[in-house]
Design a protein around this motif. Sequence first.
Motif, PDB file in Angstrom:
ATOM      1  N   ARG A 242       0.843  -1.193   0.000  1.00 47.98           N
ATOM      2  CA  ARG A 242       0.000   0.000   0.000  1.00 47.98           C
ATOM      3  C   ARG A 242       0.875   1.239   0.000  1.00 47.98           C
ATOM      4  O   ARG A 242       1.928   1.265   0.645  1.00 47.98           O
ATOM      5  CB  ARG A 242      -0.915   0.036   1.229  1.00 47.98           C
ATOM      6  CG  ARG A 242      -1.868  -1.129   1.350  1.00 47.98           C
ATOM      7  CD  ARG A 242      -2.970  -1.069   0.313  1.00 47.98           C
ATOM      8  NE  ARG A 242      -3.898  -2.173   0.465  1.00 47.98           N
ATOM      9  CZ  ARG A 242      -3.848  -3.308  -0.214  1.00 47.98           C
ATOM     10  NH1 ARG A 242      -2.881  -3.511  -1.096  1.00 47.98           N
ATOM     11  NH2 ARG A 242      -4.744  -4.255  -0.029  1.00 47.98           N
TER      12      ARG A 242
ATOM     13  N   ALA B 264      -1.212  -8.971   4.703  1.00 47.89           N
ATOM     14  CA  ALA B 264      -2.297  -7.988   4.649  1.00 47.89           C
ATOM     15  C   ALA B 264      -2.690  -7.429   6.010  1.00 47.89           C
ATOM     16  O   ALA B 264      -2.842  -6.215   6.170  1.00 47.89           O
ATOM     17  CB  ALA B 264      -3.520  -8.589   3.953  1.00 47.89           C
TER      18      ALA B 264
ATOM     19  N   GLU C 262      -2.326  -3.519   7.242  1.00 42.69           N
ATOM     20  CA  GLU C 262      -3.462  -2.728   7.733  1.00 42.69           C
ATOM     21  C   GLU C 262      -3.174  -2.134   9.111  1.00 42.69           C
ATOM     22  O   GLU C 262      -3.575  -0.999   9.390  1.00 42.69           O
ATOM     23  CB  GLU C 262      -4.738  -3.576   7.753  1.00 42.69           C
ATOM     24  CG  GLU C 262      -5.261  -3.890   6.366  1.00 42.69           C
ATOM     25  CD  GLU C 262      -5.438  -2.654   5.492  1.00 42.69           C
ATOM     26  OE1 GLU C 262      -6.007  -1.644   5.961  1.00 42.69           O
ATOM     27  OE2 GLU C 262      -4.986  -2.688   4.329  1.00 42.69           O
ATOM     28  N   ARG C 263      -2.479  -2.871   9.968  1.00 41.30           N
ATOM     29  CA  ARG C 263      -2.110  -2.319  11.282  1.00 41.30           C
ATOM     30  C   ARG C 263      -1.128  -1.166  11.124  1.00 41.30           C
ATOM     31  O   ARG C 263      -1.191  -0.176  11.866  1.00 41.30           O
ATOM     32  CB  ARG C 263      -1.560  -3.415  12.188  1.00 41.30           C
ATOM     33  CG  ARG C 263      -2.660  -4.351  12.684  1.00 41.30           C
ATOM     34  CD  ARG C 263      -2.222  -5.255  13.803  1.00 41.30           C
ATOM     35  NE  ARG C 263      -1.257  -6.271  13.415  1.00 41.30           N
ATOM     36  CZ  ARG C 263      -1.542  -7.420  12.811  1.00 41.30           C
ATOM     37  NH1 ARG C 263      -2.796  -7.702  12.490  1.00 41.30           N
ATOM     38  NH2 ARG C 263      -0.587  -8.280  12.528  1.00 41.30           N
TER      39      ARG C 263
ATOM     40  N   ILE D  70      -1.012   0.874   8.491  1.00 49.01           N
ATOM     41  CA  ILE D  70      -1.828   1.991   7.990  1.00 49.01           C
ATOM     42  C   ILE D  70      -2.586   2.634   9.150  1.00 49.01           C
ATOM     43  O   ILE D  70      -2.679   3.862   9.251  1.00 49.01           O
ATOM     44  CB  ILE D  70      -2.798   1.522   6.890  1.00 49.01           C
ATOM     45  CG1 ILE D  70      -2.033   0.997   5.665  1.00 49.01           C
ATOM     46  CG2 ILE D  70      -3.762   2.641   6.508  1.00 49.01           C
ATOM     47  CD1 ILE D  70      -1.159   1.991   4.951  1.00 49.01           C
TER      48      ILE D  70
END
Length: 97
Positions: A10, A56, A60-61, A63
């Motif tokens: 990301r 993934a 996400e953590r 982000i």
Amino acid sequence: MTSRESIVRRRAVVTGMVQGVGFRWGAREEAHRLGVAGWARNRLDGSVEVEVEGEAGRVERMIAWLRSGPPGSAVDKVRVSEAEPDGDDAFRIRQTE
């Protein structure tokens, strides 16, 4: 890291009071703690750009951490987009864009 199928990348652009407050160094420490790779750099417009690669859930953590940042920062907005995994094996601080 785990199998290639579960690896994501990301790109995030973080705006607010995020330069001069240790944001990139804090991001590197958090990335190391979470076991993700990528990089962070200051941009000329005053934002910080970050790319994060890994499993993934860990990405996400990371982000989520970017949305608050280290003590002393004040994050206004985080724009996140998908990027193609490129096999980074560490988290680095890059030169300003």
